[in-house]
Design a protein around this motif. Sequence first.
Motif, PDB file in Angstrom:
ATOM      1  N   MET A   1     -32.999  12.004  -6.990  1.00  0.00           N
ATOM      2  CA  MET A   1     -31.933  12.876  -6.983  1.00  0.00           C
ATOM      3  C   MET A   1     -32.461  14.128  -5.832  1.00  0.00           C
ATOM      4  SD  MET A   1     -30.012  13.491 -10.519  1.00  0.00           S
ATOM      5  CE  MET A   1     -30.167  15.214 -10.549  1.00  0.00           C
ATOM      6  N   ASP A   3     -31.069  14.057  -2.696  1.00  0.00           N
ATOM      7  CA  ASP A   3     -29.955  14.319  -1.823  1.00  0.00           C
ATOM      8  C   ASP A   3     -29.449  15.685  -1.782  1.00  0.00           C
ATOM      9  OD1 ASP A   3     -26.600  13.676  -1.819  1.00  0.00           O
ATOM     10  OD2 ASP A   3     -27.871  12.758  -0.423  1.00  0.00           O
ATOM     11  N   GLU A   5     -26.417  16.932  -1.241  1.00  0.00           N
ATOM     12  CA  GLU A   5     -25.188  17.307  -2.101  1.00  0.00           C
ATOM     13  C   GLU A   5     -25.632  17.572  -3.551  1.00  0.00           C
ATOM     14  OE1 GLU A   5     -22.961  13.792  -1.197  1.00  0.00           O
ATOM     15  OE2 GLU A   5     -21.601  14.775   0.107  1.00  0.00           O
ATOM     16  N   ILE A   6     -26.389  16.945  -4.133  1.00  0.00           N
ATOM     17  CA  ILE A   6     -26.807  17.065  -5.624  1.00  0.00           C
ATOM     18  C   ILE A   6     -27.546  18.126  -5.556  1.00  0.00           C
ATOM     19  CG2 ILE A   6     -28.333  16.073  -7.417  1.00  0.00           C
ATOM     20  CD1 ILE A   6     -26.018  14.471  -6.935  1.00  0.00           C
ATOM     21  N   ALA A  36     -19.597  15.524  -3.568  1.00  0.00           N
ATOM     22  CA  ALA A  36     -20.631  14.537  -3.957  1.00  0.00           C
ATOM     23  C   ALA A  36     -19.794  13.315  -4.654  1.00  0.00           C
ATOM     24  CB  ALA A  36     -21.656  15.185  -5.061  1.00  0.00           C
ATOM     25  N   HIS A  39     -18.294  11.108  -2.016  1.00  0.00           N
ATOM     26  CA  HIS A  39     -19.033  10.507  -1.190  1.00  0.00           C
ATOM     27  C   HIS A  39     -20.199   9.422  -1.833  1.00  0.00           C
ATOM     28  CE1 HIS A  39     -18.510  14.222   1.501  1.00  0.00           C
ATOM     29  NE2 HIS A  39     -18.209  13.018   2.373  1.00  0.00           N
ATOM     30  N   LYS A  41     -21.552   9.638  -5.062  1.00  0.00           N
ATOM     31  CA  LYS A  41     -22.751   9.871  -5.736  1.00  0.00           C
ATOM     32  C   LYS A  41     -22.229   9.510  -7.116  1.00  0.00           C
ATOM     33  CE  LYS A  41     -25.066  11.556  -2.378  1.00  0.00           C
ATOM     34  NZ  LYS A  41     -24.980  10.369  -1.596  1.00  0.00           N
ATOM     35  N   ALA A  42     -23.130   9.359  -8.051  1.00  0.00           N
ATOM     36  CA  ALA A  42     -22.938   8.819  -9.470  1.00  0.00           C
ATOM     37  C   ALA A  42     -22.459   9.904 -10.168  1.00  0.00           C
ATOM     38  CB  ALA A  42     -24.205   8.129 -10.098  1.00  0.00           C
ATOM     39  N   ASP A  45     -25.207  11.656 -12.198  1.00  0.00           N
ATOM     40  CA  ASP A  45     -26.213  12.293 -11.587  1.00  0.00           C
ATOM     41  C   ASP A  45     -25.676  13.725 -11.154  1.00  0.00           C
ATOM     42  OD1 ASP A  45     -27.886  10.206 -11.508  1.00  0.00           O
ATOM     43  OD2 ASP A  45     -27.435   9.577  -9.450  1.00  0.00           O
ATOM     44  N   VAL A  46     -24.139  13.763 -10.898  1.00  0.00           N
ATOM     45  CA  VAL A  46     -23.629  14.980 -10.342  1.00  0.00           C
ATOM     46  C   VAL A  46     -23.548  15.977 -11.628  1.00  0.00           C
ATOM     47  CG1 VAL A  46     -21.534  16.318  -9.890  1.00  0.00           C
ATOM     48  CG2 VAL A  46     -22.451  14.261  -8.516  1.00  0.00           C
TER      49      VAL A  46
END
Length: 78
Positions: A1, A3, A5-6, A36, A39, A41-42, A45-46
């Motif tokens: 994680m 990233d 965004e995260i 996120a 784009h 992202k799971a 994860d978010v």
Amino acid sequence: MDDDEIREIGEAAARLESAKPEGQEITGLYTAMAAAVSHGKAVRDVAAAAHLTALEVLDAADAALYPRPVLPPQEMAG
């Protein structure tokens, strides 16, 4: 994680948790989550980064992507 965004979501969630929420903080978190998810992202994860459930993330992303007008309160029928 790692990233960006995260990380942005985590930072927005931390700001929201550490201060009394104002409209801008909530909007910023919703926008970050929507970006996120948009784009790829799971959602899990978010959700973990935002300290929310997956359903709350999806609802927030929906609200950020498809804003609805605020309706005036309806008067109770007497």
